[in-house]
Design a protein around this motif. Sequence first.
Motif, PDB file in Angstrom:
ATOM      1  N   UNK A  33     -52.461  75.268  49.582  1.00 18.06           N
ATOM      2  CA  UNK A  33     -52.547  73.812  49.957  1.00 18.06           C
ATOM      3  C   UNK A  33     -52.337  73.006  48.785  1.00 18.06           C
ATOM      4  N   UNK A  34     -51.804  72.038  48.797  1.00 13.74           N
ATOM      5  CA  UNK A  34     -51.658  71.075  47.531  1.00 13.74           C
ATOM      6  C   UNK A  34     -53.327  70.684  47.247  1.00 13.74           C
ATOM      7  N   UNK A  35     -53.939  70.344  48.223  1.00  9.47           N
ATOM      8  CA  UNK A  35     -55.576  69.973  47.776  1.00  9.47           C
ATOM      9  C   UNK A  35     -56.167  70.933  48.572  1.00  9.47           C
ATOM     10  N   UNK A  36     -56.964  71.761  48.117  1.00 14.70           N
ATOM     11  CA  UNK A  36     -58.193  72.512  48.869  1.00 14.70           C
ATOM     12  C   UNK A  36     -59.025  71.818  49.824  1.00 14.70           C
ATOM     13  N   UNK A  37     -58.998  72.649  50.906  1.00 16.49           N
ATOM     14  CA  UNK A  37     -59.538  72.121  52.200  1.00 16.49           C
ATOM     15  C   UNK A  37     -61.150  72.743  52.411  1.00 16.49           C
ATOM     16  N   UNK A  38     -61.933  72.219  51.457  1.00 17.28           N
ATOM     17  CA  UNK A  38     -63.349  72.592  51.727  1.00 17.28           C
ATOM     18  C   UNK A  38     -63.972  71.942  52.770  1.00 17.28           C
ATOM     19  N   UNK A  39     -64.965  72.575  53.469  1.00 24.27           N
ATOM     20  CA  UNK A  39     -65.850  71.868  54.550  1.00 24.27           C
ATOM     21  C   UNK A  39     -66.349  70.722  53.983  1.00 24.27           C
ATOM     22  N   UNK A  40     -66.499  69.413  54.693  1.00 23.79           N
ATOM     23  CA  UNK A  40     -66.880  68.253  54.021  1.00 23.79           C
ATOM     24  C   UNK A  40     -68.399  68.418  53.618  1.00 23.79           C
ATOM     25  N   UNK A  41     -69.222  69.008  54.345  1.00 27.49           N
ATOM     26  CA  UNK A  41     -70.602  69.451  53.689  1.00 27.49           C
ATOM     27  C   UNK A  41     -70.770  70.457  52.623  1.00 27.49           C
ATOM     28  N   UNK A  42     -69.693  71.024  52.174  1.00 26.89           N
ATOM     29  CA  UNK A  42     -69.828  72.208  51.214  1.00 26.89           C
ATOM     30  C   UNK A  42     -70.333  71.642  49.860  1.00 26.89           C
ATOM     31  N   UNK A  43     -69.784  70.348  49.596  1.00 23.33           N
ATOM     32  CA  UNK A  43     -70.338  69.820  48.097  1.00 23.33           C
ATOM     33  C   UNK A  43     -69.522  70.183  46.994  1.00 23.33           C
ATOM     34  N   UNK A  44     -68.429  70.830  47.370  1.00 26.54           N
ATOM     35  CA  UNK A  44     -67.658  71.378  46.247  1.00 26.54           C
ATOM     36  C   UNK A  44     -66.625  70.222  45.982  1.00 26.54           C
ATOM     37  N   UNK A  45     -66.400  69.997  44.566  1.00 23.13           N
ATOM     38  CA  UNK A  45     -65.415  68.922  44.287  1.00 23.13           C
ATOM     39  C   UNK A  45     -63.999  69.194  44.802  1.00 23.13           C
ATOM     40  N   UNK A  46     -63.084  68.124  44.793  1.00 23.46           N
ATOM     41  CA  UNK A  46     -61.919  67.994  45.168  1.00 23.46           C
ATOM     42  C   UNK A  46     -61.142  68.701  44.109  1.00 23.46           C
ATOM     43  N   UNK A  47     -60.174  69.407  44.386  1.00 21.23           N
ATOM     44  CA  UNK A  47     -59.377  70.255  43.298  1.00 21.23           C
ATOM     45  C   UNK A  47     -58.270  70.852  44.117  1.00 21.23           C
ATOM     46  N   UNK A  48     -57.078  71.311  43.699  1.00 19.93           N
ATOM     47  CA  UNK A  48     -55.917  71.656  44.035  1.00 19.93           C
ATOM     48  C   UNK A  48     -56.146  73.249  44.899  1.00 19.93           C
ATOM     49  N   UNK A  49     -55.417  73.522  45.716  1.00 19.39           N
ATOM     50  CA  UNK A  49     -55.482  74.874  45.933  1.00 19.39           C
ATOM     51  C   UNK A  49     -55.562  75.899  45.071  1.00 19.39           C
ATOM     52  N   UNK A  50     -54.534  75.633  44.074  1.00 21.04           N
ATOM     53  CA  UNK A  50     -54.288  76.746  43.057  1.00 21.04           C
ATOM     54  C   UNK A  50     -55.659  76.786  42.242  1.00 21.04           C
ATOM     55  N   UNK A 119     -61.401  80.896  48.382  1.00 24.20           N
ATOM     56  CA  UNK A 119     -60.334  81.525  48.901  1.00 24.20           C
ATOM     57  C   UNK A 119     -59.518  80.582  50.388  1.00 24.20           C
ATOM     58  N   UNK A 120     -60.608  80.796  51.323  1.00 23.93           N
ATOM     59  CA  UNK A 120     -60.299  80.071  52.371  1.00 23.93           C
ATOM     60  C   UNK A 120     -59.821  78.390  52.283  1.00 23.93           C
ATOM     61  N   UNK A 121     -60.453  77.909  51.506  1.00 23.69           N
ATOM     62  CA  UNK A 121     -60.062  76.632  51.037  1.00 23.69           C
ATOM     63  C   UNK A 121     -58.907  76.215  50.391  1.00 23.69           C
ATOM     64  N   UNK A 122     -58.388  77.297  49.412  1.00 26.59           N
ATOM     65  CA  UNK A 122     -57.137  77.192  48.926  1.00 26.59           C
ATOM     66  C   UNK A 122     -55.961  77.529  49.520  1.00 26.59           C
ATOM     67  N   UNK A 123     -56.080  78.161  50.373  1.00 28.87           N
ATOM     68  CA  UNK A 123     -54.952  78.803  50.963  1.00 28.87           C
ATOM     69  C   UNK A 123     -54.335  78.163  52.480  1.00 28.87           C
ATOM     70  N   UNK A 124     -53.184  77.825  52.473  1.00 24.96           N
ATOM     71  CA  UNK A 124     -52.605  77.203  53.547  1.00 24.96           C
ATOM     72  C   UNK A 124     -52.263  78.459  54.668  1.00 24.96           C
ATOM     73  N   UNK A 125     -51.852  79.490  54.039  1.00 27.72           N
ATOM     74  CA  UNK A 125     -51.321  80.815  54.746  1.00 27.72           C
ATOM     75  C   UNK A 125     -51.545  81.904  53.830  1.00 27.72           C
ATOM     76  N   UNK A 126     -51.537  83.243  54.338  1.00 29.68           N
ATOM     77  CA  UNK A 126     -51.576  84.381  53.394  1.00 29.68           C
ATOM     78  C   UNK A 126     -51.029  85.500  54.296  1.00 29.68           C
ATOM     79  N   UNK A 127     -50.766  86.554  53.814  1.00 30.97           N
ATOM     80  CA  UNK A 127     -50.525  87.892  54.156  1.00 30.97           C
ATOM     81  C   UNK A 127     -51.363  88.944  53.173  1.00 30.97           C
TER      82      UNK A 127
END
Length: 135
Positions: A33-50, A119-127
């Motif tokens: 993802x361009x921006x990591x997609x953490x759940x709103x309640x996770x409390x993790x700061x905004x960052x890129x997927x990488x 990992x889940x927040x970082x990835x748009x897709x994986x194999x």
Amino acid sequence: MPSLNPSQEQLQRFAEQMPAGEPILMLNLLRFHDQATYPAESGHPSCSGREAYAIYSRTAIRKVRAAGGQVETMANAHVALIAPEQEHWDELLLVRYPSPEAFLAMLADPEYRAATVHRTAALADSRLIACSPRS
């Protein structure tokens, strides 16, 4: 449809079909993802997927080594020559484990499981493709 985490059925099939007690290679294809997609309640700061994947990787690489494995190859992906037109990947990893059992034990490790939120927040897709090395 994105594939991010293995289902119980996929893990069961892996355990049944991979040769027990033999080395395996796990091919990881990653699209971030361009921006990591953490759940709103996770409390993790905004960052890129990488960046989120790098956080996950700090724990994952340590756990791979503890399981007797090692990262064989890590590379940026650029162009898919033979693939559906819309398919593209950002990175690939090839990781060697001493056995399927070692890989499954790593997945069950509580510290590893806790890190997978990144990992889940970082990835748009994986194999994740399980392979048997040829001699």
